[in-house]
Design a protein around this motif. Structure first.
Motif, PDB file in Angstrom:
ATOM      1  N   LEU A   7       0.882  -1.129  -0.039  1.00  0.00           N
ATOM      2  CA  LEU A   7      -0.019   0.009   0.015  1.00  0.00           C
ATOM      3  C   LEU A   7       0.947   1.329   0.074  1.00  0.00           C
ATOM      4  O   LEU A   7       1.462   1.560   1.104  1.00  0.00           O
ATOM      5  N   THR A   8       1.150   1.918  -1.113  1.00  0.00           N
ATOM      6  CA  THR A   8       2.218   2.836  -1.266  1.00  0.00           C
ATOM      7  C   THR A   8       1.514   4.120  -1.830  1.00  0.00           C
ATOM      8  O   THR A   8       2.303   5.062  -1.949  1.00  0.00           O
ATOM      9  N   ALA A  21     -14.369   9.114   6.344  1.00  0.00           N
ATOM     10  CA  ALA A  21     -14.236  10.375   7.029  1.00  0.00           C
ATOM     11  C   ALA A  21     -12.645  10.727   7.472  1.00  0.00           C
ATOM     12  O   ALA A  21     -12.229  11.967   7.276  1.00  0.00           O
ATOM     13  N   LEU A  22     -12.026   9.683   7.751  1.00  0.00           N
ATOM     14  CA  LEU A  22     -10.720   9.879   8.457  1.00  0.00           C
ATOM     15  C   LEU A  22      -9.895   8.580   8.360  1.00  0.00           C
ATOM     16  O   LEU A  22     -10.235   7.481   8.425  1.00  0.00           O
ATOM     17  N   VAL A  23      -8.533   8.982   7.709  1.00  0.00           N
ATOM     18  CA  VAL A  23      -7.715   7.946   7.747  1.00  0.00           C
ATOM     19  C   VAL A  23      -6.325   8.399   8.390  1.00  0.00           C
ATOM     20  O   VAL A  23      -5.821   9.469   7.871  1.00  0.00           O
ATOM     21  N   GLU A  24      -5.809   7.567   9.229  1.00  0.00           N
ATOM     22  CA  GLU A  24      -4.587   8.078  10.031  1.00  0.00           C
ATOM     23  C   GLU A  24      -3.668   8.083   8.950  1.00  0.00           C
ATOM     24  O   GLU A  24      -3.310   7.236   7.952  1.00  0.00           O
ATOM     25  N   ASP A  25      -2.426   9.155   9.378  1.00  0.00           N
ATOM     26  CA  ASP A  25      -1.388   9.267   8.399  1.00  0.00           C
ATOM     27  C   ASP A  25      -0.458   7.869   8.686  1.00  0.00           C
ATOM     28  O   ASP A  25      -0.247   7.434   9.534  1.00  0.00           O
ATOM     29  N   PHE A  26       0.020   7.401   7.482  1.00  0.00           N
ATOM     30  CA  PHE A  26       0.768   6.347   7.451  1.00  0.00           C
ATOM     31  C   PHE A  26       1.955   6.358   6.171  1.00  0.00           C
ATOM     32  O   PHE A  26       1.534   7.166   5.365  1.00  0.00           O
ATOM     33  N   PRO A  27       3.017   5.736   6.370  1.00  0.00           N
ATOM     34  CA  PRO A  27       4.098   5.728   5.166  1.00  0.00           C
ATOM     35  C   PRO A  27       3.636   4.795   4.417  1.00  0.00           C
ATOM     36  O   PRO A  27       2.958   3.815   4.448  1.00  0.00           O
ATOM     37  N   PRO A  28       4.351   4.987   3.034  1.00  0.00           N
ATOM     38  CA  PRO A  28       4.167   3.957   2.010  1.00  0.00           C
ATOM     39  C   PRO A  28       4.681   2.634   2.561  1.00  0.00           C
ATOM     40  O   PRO A  28       5.810   2.661   2.986  1.00  0.00           O
ATOM     41  N   ARG A  29       4.256   1.377   2.143  1.00  0.00           N
ATOM     42  CA  ARG A  29       4.482   0.085   2.739  1.00  0.00           C
ATOM     43  C   ARG A  29       4.902  -0.558   1.555  1.00  0.00           C
ATOM     44  O   ARG A  29       3.689  -0.901   0.975  1.00  0.00           O
ATOM     45  N   PHE A  30       5.729  -1.248   1.266  1.00  0.00           N
ATOM     46  CA  PHE A  30       6.267  -2.053   0.049  1.00  0.00           C
ATOM     47  C   PHE A  30       6.348  -3.427   0.088  1.00  0.00           C
ATOM     48  O   PHE A  30       6.238  -4.161  -0.833  1.00  0.00           O
ATOM     49  N   ASN A  31       6.212  -3.776   1.445  1.00  0.00           N
ATOM     50  CA  ASN A  31       6.322  -5.114   1.753  1.00  0.00           C
ATOM     51  C   ASN A  31       5.436  -5.673   2.974  1.00  0.00           C
ATOM     52  O   ASN A  31       5.991  -5.982   4.046  1.00  0.00           O
ATOM     53  N   ILE A  32       4.239  -5.734   2.947  1.00  0.00           N
ATOM     54  CA  ILE A  32       3.310  -6.092   3.929  1.00  0.00           C
ATOM     55  C   ILE A  32       3.213  -7.426   4.104  1.00  0.00           C
ATOM     56  O   ILE A  32       2.866  -8.203   3.214  1.00  0.00           O
ATOM     57  N   ALA A  33       3.550  -7.750   5.534  1.00  0.00           N
ATOM     58  CA  ALA A  33       3.479  -9.462   5.759  1.00  0.00           C
ATOM     59  C   ALA A  33       2.723  -9.824   6.799  1.00  0.00           C
ATOM     60  O   ALA A  33       2.065  -8.811   7.790  1.00  0.00           O
ATOM     61  N   THR A  35       0.972 -11.065  10.111  1.00  0.00           N
ATOM     62  CA  THR A  35       0.993 -10.768  11.598  1.00  0.00           C
ATOM     63  C   THR A  35       1.202  -9.128  11.727  1.00  0.00           C
ATOM     64  O   THR A  35       1.151  -8.825  12.980  1.00  0.00           O
ATOM     65  N   GLN A  36       1.509  -8.544  10.642  1.00  0.00           N
ATOM     66  CA  GLN A  36       1.771  -6.976  10.880  1.00  0.00           C
ATOM     67  C   GLN A  36       0.147  -6.413  10.836  1.00  0.00           C
ATOM     68  O   GLN A  36      -0.846  -6.936  10.210  1.00  0.00           O
ATOM     69  N   PRO A  37       0.340  -5.023  11.259  1.00  0.00           N
ATOM     70  CA  PRO A  37      -1.211  -4.331  11.262  1.00  0.00           C
ATOM     71  C   PRO A  37      -1.384  -3.783   9.769  1.00  0.00           C
ATOM     72  O   PRO A  37      -0.392  -3.356   9.163  1.00  0.00           O
ATOM     73  N   ILE A  38      -2.375  -3.956   9.434  1.00  0.00           N
ATOM     74  CA  ILE A  38      -2.787  -3.518   8.180  1.00  0.00           C
ATOM     75  C   ILE A  38      -4.170  -2.671   8.259  1.00  0.00           C
ATOM     76  O   ILE A  38      -4.935  -2.611   9.081  1.00  0.00           O
ATOM     77  N   LEU A  39      -4.215  -1.882   7.324  1.00  0.00           N
ATOM     78  CA  LEU A  39      -5.521  -0.913   7.061  1.00  0.00           C
ATOM     79  C   LEU A  39      -6.524  -1.408   6.776  1.00  0.00           C
ATOM     80  O   LEU A  39      -6.620  -2.117   5.551  1.00  0.00           O
ATOM     81  N   VAL A  40      -7.672  -1.685   7.056  1.00  0.00           N
ATOM     82  CA  VAL A  40      -9.138  -1.954   6.658  1.00  0.00           C
ATOM     83  C   VAL A  40     -10.209  -1.087   7.151  1.00  0.00           C
ATOM     84  O   VAL A  40     -10.149  -0.168   7.770  1.00  0.00           O
ATOM     85  N   VAL A  41     -11.235  -1.353   6.240  1.00  0.00           N
ATOM     86  CA  VAL A  41     -12.245  -0.385   6.239  1.00  0.00           C
ATOM     87  C   VAL A  41     -13.399  -1.369   6.413  1.00  0.00           C
ATOM     88  O   VAL A  41     -13.830  -2.534   5.884  1.00  0.00           O
ATOM     89  N   MET A  42     -14.328  -0.638   7.301  1.00  0.00           N
ATOM     90  CA  MET A  42     -15.600  -1.396   7.670  1.00  0.00           C
ATOM     91  C   MET A  42     -16.921  -0.734   7.760  1.00  0.00           C
ATOM     92  O   MET A  42     -16.604   0.577   7.969  1.00  0.00           O
ATOM     93  N   GLN A  43     -17.899  -1.344   7.613  1.00  0.00           N
ATOM     94  CA  GLN A  43     -19.338  -0.402   7.962  1.00  0.00           C
ATOM     95  C   GLN A  43     -19.271   0.167   9.488  1.00  0.00           C
ATOM     96  O   GLN A  43     -19.070  -0.687  10.333  1.00  0.00           O
TER      97      GLN A  43
END
Length: 255
Positions: A7-8, A21-33, A35-43
């Motif tokens: 997610l870059t 409405a809001l997405v917290e600031d995050f750096p580009p991630r070129f190798n998400i593996a 057990t790591q935290p990932i950004l998700v969207v839900m109702q």
């Protein structure tokens, strides 16, 4: 399957793409593996009456699904993917399919083409991205796991399906991609039961993605730079994608 992705893009691009409405600031991630935290969207369960955006919220979840009934996660295999064909009826994912469907924003994903015969060269990684560029959203499932000590953790899995003809040359599975016009249907667990969104859990068209061979540096989780997506040199081309056979009209059907 889907075991690595990226997610870059900028937070603003994600915000506009998934309409939250809001997405917290995050750096580009070129190798998400896993057990790591990932950004998700839900109702969202608590709509914002002052917002014109859909009732959605974005948050971080651990990539590795833990069913709510699990007594000790250490006794479970790491569940980063859920098969779209069986998730509706499988005990681990049944409740999440009904109540907690999510989107996982991504710029693309990595997949490895395994050697066809023993003794051949090592697996070749590919960076797989939309031909037209931009963001995509994987279909996912979420579960909040409550441990014995009272702590809670949000966990997630990405749904996969049989690969389309183009990507089958690399791997037999691929992540389910939800089109932007179908976000509302997929996320609406109150009105859309699992059987009513089953049609969304299929492979994208054959020409949606392009696959770029990259170096095996992506194999190491500690490698996280943009160079991971640079094309690799001296990689044998993928097998030729033959056109689909046309129906044989030379013989009349009895029916």
């Amino acid at each position: 399957m889907c075991g690595r992705y990226a997610l870059t893009t900028t937070p603003d691009d994600v915000l506009n793409f998934v309409s939250v409405a809001l997405v917290e600031d995050f750096p580009p991630r070129f190798n998400i593996a896993p057990t790591q935290p990932i950004l998700v969207v839900m109702q969202s369960e608590r709509p914002d009456p002052g917002s014109n955006l859909p009732d959605r919220r974005a948050f971080l979840a651990r990539w590795g699904f833990i069913p709510g009934w699990a007594k000790d996660p250490k006794d479970l295999s790491l569940m980063i993917n859920a098969r779209a064909e069986t998730a509706i009826g499988k005990a681990s994912f049944r409740a999440a399919m009904r109540h907690r469907r999510i989107l996982v924003p991504a710029s693309g994903f990595y997949e490895w083409r395994r050697p066809e015969k023993s003794g051949e060269e090592k697996s070749q990684p590919y960076w797989i991205r939309p031909k037209k560029g931009g963001l995509i959203a994987f279909a996912g499932l979420m579960e909040t796991y409550a441990s014995a000590d009272g702590s809670e953790i949000d966990t997630a899995a990405i749904l996969t399906t049989a690969a389309n003809r183009s990507l089958k040359r690399i791997h037999d599975r691929m992540p389910v991609v939800i089109s932007q016009e179908d976000f509302t249907r997929w996320l609406d667990c109150r009105l859309q039961e699992p059987r009513e969104v089953k049609d969304l859990m299929t492979a994208v068209d054959d020409d949606f993605f392009e696959a770029i061979p990259v170096s095996d540096s992506v194999n190491k989780v500690s490698n996280m730079g943009a160079e991971l997506q640079l094309p690799a040199d001296d990689v044998a081309p993928l097998p030729v994608l033959r056109p689909k056979p046309k129906p044989d009209d030379s013989q009349l059907s009895l029916f």
